[in-house]
Design an enzyme around this catalytic site. Structure first.
Site, PDB file in Angstrom:
ATOM      1  N   ASP A   1       0.832  -1.268   0.018  1.00  0.00           N
ATOM      2  CA  ASP A   1       0.055  -0.019   0.054  1.00  0.00           C
ATOM      3  C   ASP A   1       0.887   1.287  -0.100  1.00  0.00           C
ATOM      4  OD1 ASP A   1      -2.079   1.786  -0.011  1.00  0.00           O
ATOM      5  OD2 ASP A   1      -3.209   0.605   1.669  1.00  0.00           O
TER       6      ASP A   1
ATOM      7  N   GLU B   1     -10.209   7.079   3.935  1.00  0.00           N
ATOM      8  CA  GLU B   1      -9.536   6.496   4.969  1.00  0.00           C
ATOM      9  C   GLU B   1      -9.031   7.515   6.003  1.00  0.00           C
ATOM     10  OE1 GLU B   1      -5.634   4.954   3.141  1.00  0.00           O
ATOM     11  OE2 GLU B   1      -6.685   5.818   1.450  1.00  0.00           O
TER      12      GLU B   1
END
Ligand code: BGC
Ligand code: BGC
Length: 679
Positions: free
Chosen positions: A360, A554
């Protein structure tokens, strides 16, 4: 560039050959058997022996054998000698330098790559982060941007194309004017694998029109705590639903369309990326270094992890997934990016995953925050194949070189990573058609795609209460009053990961608001009035209020308080006083706490985050289509019950039970459930 190689051009995605002036390529196509070429040992001898026409003979020194592999991989004609993808990859790999290999393992954010550096450092991948659109945010702007990066990659010795990645998580959602589908949570409510496959196909077409061939989707998390801000990015708290829908979506993105003429070795249309491996939906509140829950720690034994979070990955691998993204989160205190057991032994070993693992966004850096070298060594040895750096790629490349020189990362591990990446590039047909497919431009916001998105919206709606059979509404009532900030806001109905990373309120892209949809549905004699705050001078038989959460993604979306905002409650209360029948539509990335407000309205509908085609809501409100959606998450009665899900709420009754259980959803004609008064 060695003489004779020319500037290899390519074929477009629809299989029509464009001019190729790669001399070696043409000569080879005159009948060299690649099998012989590979297995016959001396490449040069074969080359000379096979090239019949004297004019075609190259001096051996002038021919780069690795370019031959590339060119052969690029051949779309059925007469290509039967060379397997594996053989091509091995040949190519055998000519690569360490620098070229490390370049393939490097993924850079598009604004961070300096002009010329893709060529200089042999960079293998570029990405758009959330909201990472080109300045000219049109299909042509995207195609131009990606082509320019591709040109740099094709200017390298081996001409290995870059693979361009985007988060097209609910349609090609950074492209202005793309078709935006409901977020995953709504698709979980719809729970329709065939629909998922069609959405995958549509998204792939809109992406390919702009040159993006790699989608960082689907999220296959199985969220167990809706206080997590990424709940809406996942289909459901049920492992089975997640497995079923994500596999269907992956097939939709990846499978070649019927009648498509693939290049040799090409089997994937757009690369899917089930993410985030593993257990990102299981992190515990209060365990994150940066946020409330996101990127936190999953505390569970191995058996639980295997039962709850692993099955969607098996389903994804079985559906053909060839890239997987690692989670920022940890398992029992160790960052997933360093979890060799899960990444290498379980995913690549047990599950049989043959593709490549991507980190990520800067996720590797988090392993040992003060020690980048140590972090890189840990992650690559754990099995991460490509690093989403995303900014300082020189630092990553240096660390990799040192690690290789020191023997801290074995050459075999680097070869394995590169082999996986090259395999996928060939499977995507990237060598044959590295650029966007302009024949697909008409797919972007095509009437077919808009109809599909609208169908998805209809199927995603969950009818929570319907007192006295208020719904369906008649289309010819004289007056409908509409209120609430969500009624006329494309940004709010689309949520995060829409045009921007965190999403944004307002008129951010083309679409149909819920209000537009209502106006279009009613009879010519019906008046529809809108006031955001519900301040009207007159009374009406019907009132519709659209309220809920503002966009987030997020981290920012983590919240321990899921109550409706006071301003929303005020709007609902105002509308209650001036309407006979009141319908509340909730736009949200998860169930919200609405227990105390329930009696204020006759009808409550969970619309989740439907995307740009708000017309789907009127389709169902006015009875042209039925309600079929079921809540994919347990609906809590209050904040104090959280986390609450199918795995921990079994047997709870009365006031400890959820407000609406997992899988709840009314149809027309069914009466509202009895809600016990617990205050
Ligand atoms: C990017 C996102 C990324 C995030 C990570 C943002 O600036 O746009 O794509 O996920 O940073 O922190
Ligand atoms: C997110 C990923 C996303 C990546 C690139 C990260 O912050 O966690 O889901 O794919 O950024 O935008």
């Amino acid at each position: 560039m060695p003489p004779g190689l020319g500037s290899g051009q390519s074929t477009s995605r629809n299989g029509m050959a464009t001019a190729t002036n790669d001399i070696v390529y043409i000569r080879l196509m005159r009948g060299i058997s690649m099998k012989r070429l590979i297995f016959g040992g001396l490449l040069i001898g074969i080359l000379l022996a096979s090239c019949a026409a004297p004019t075609a003979v190259q001096t051996p020194a002038a021919v780069s054998p690795s370019a031959i592999a590339v060119s052969t991989a690029a051949d779309p004609s059925p007469s290509t000698p039967s060379v397997t993808v594996e053989e091509r990859v091995e040949l190519l790999l055998s000519f690569m330098t360490l620098d070229e290999k490390i370049g393939q393992m490097t993924q850079v954010e598009k604004n961070s790559i300096k002009a010329g550096d893709i060529t200089t450092y042999f960079i293998g991948s570029i990405l758009s982060g959330g909201g990472g659109s080109p300045y000219d945010n049109s299909p042509a702007g995207w195609a131009g941007m990606i082509s320019a990066f591709q040109d740099e990659a094709l200017a390298t010795r081996l001409k290995i194309p870059i693979i361009y990645g985007v988060d097209a998580v609910h349609g090609h959602n950074n492209l202005h004017g793309a078709t935006i589908f409901p977020q995953e949570i709504g698709l979980g409510a719809a729970n329709d694998p065939d629909l998922m496959e069609r959405i995958g196909r549509a998204t792939a077409a809109e992406m390919l029109a702009t040159g993006a061939v790699w989608n960082f989707a689907p999220v296959v998390a199985v969220p167990q705590d809706i206080r997590w801000g990424r709940t809406y990015e996942a289909y459901s708290e049920s492992t089975d639903i997640v497995s079923l829908l994500s596999a269907a979506y992956i097939r939709g993105l990846q499978d070649l369309p019927e009648g498509y003429q693939p290049a040799s070795g090409e089997t994937i249309r757009v690369l899917a990326t089930p993410k985030h491996f593993l257990g990102d939906g299981g992190t515990m509140l209060g365990t994150s270094r940066t946020y409330l829950i996101d990127q936190g720690d999953m505390r569970a034994d191995e058996a639980t992890v295997r039962a709850l979070y692993l099955p969607p990955y098996q389903a994804a691998v079985d559906a053909g997934a060839m890239s997987v993204m690692v989670s920022f989160s940890s398992w029992n205190g160790v960052k997933m990016h360093a979890q060799k057991m899960w990444i290498t032994d379980v995913l690549k070993g047990e599950l049989g995953f043959r593709g490549f693992v991507v980190s990520d966004w800067g996720g590797i850096d988090q392993i040992h925050p003060g020690d980048y070298y140590k972090s890189v060594v840990a992650a690559i040895n754990a099995g991460v194949d490509m690093n989403m750096v995303p900014y300082d790629y020189i630092r990553f490349i240096d660390a990799m070189k040192r690690a290789a020189d020191n023997g801290d990362i074995p050459q075999s591990r680097i070869d394995d990573a590169v082999r996986r990446i090259l395999t996928v590039k060939i499977m995507l047909g990237l060598f044959a058609h590295p650029y966007s497919d302009s024949s697909l431009l008409s797919a972007i916001r095509s009437s077919e795609h808009l109809a599909l998105a609208r169908e998805a919206v209809r199927k995603s709606l969950v009818l929570l209460t319907n007192d006295e059979g208020t719904l369906p509404l008649a289309k010819d009532v004289p007056l409908i009053l509409v209120a609430g900030e969500g009624a006329d806001d494309i940004g709010m109905q689309s949520g995060g990961w829409t045009m921007e990373w965190q999403g944004r309120l307002g008129n951010i892209t083309t679409g149909t608001t819920i209000l537009d949809g209502i106006q279009a549905a009613v009879s010519a004699d019906t008046t529809v009035e809108y006031n955001r705050f519900g301040k009207f001078d007159e009374r009406a038989q019907i009132g519709i209020v659209v309220v809920g959460e503002h966009p987030y993604a997020e981290g920012k979306g983590d919240s321990g308080d899921l109550e409706l905002a006071d301003s929303d409650i005020a709007t609902i209360t105002r509308m209650r006083a001036i309407t006979d029948c009141l319908i509340v539509i909730i736009l949200s990335g998860r169930p919200l706490v609405i227990t105390e407000q329930l009696p204020l309205a006759d009808v409550w509908v969970a619309a989740w985050l439907p995307g740009t085609e708000g017309g789907g809501i009127a389709d169902v409100l006015f009875g042209d289509y039925p309600f079929t959606g079921k809540t994919p998450y347990t609906w809590p009665r209050n904040n104090a019950q959280l986390p609450m899900n199918i795995n921990n709420s079994g047997g709870k009754t009365g006031c400890s039970a959820p407000l609406f259980p997992f899988g709840f959803g009314l149809k027309f004609g069914e009466s509202s459930p009895e809600i016990s008064n617990c205050s």
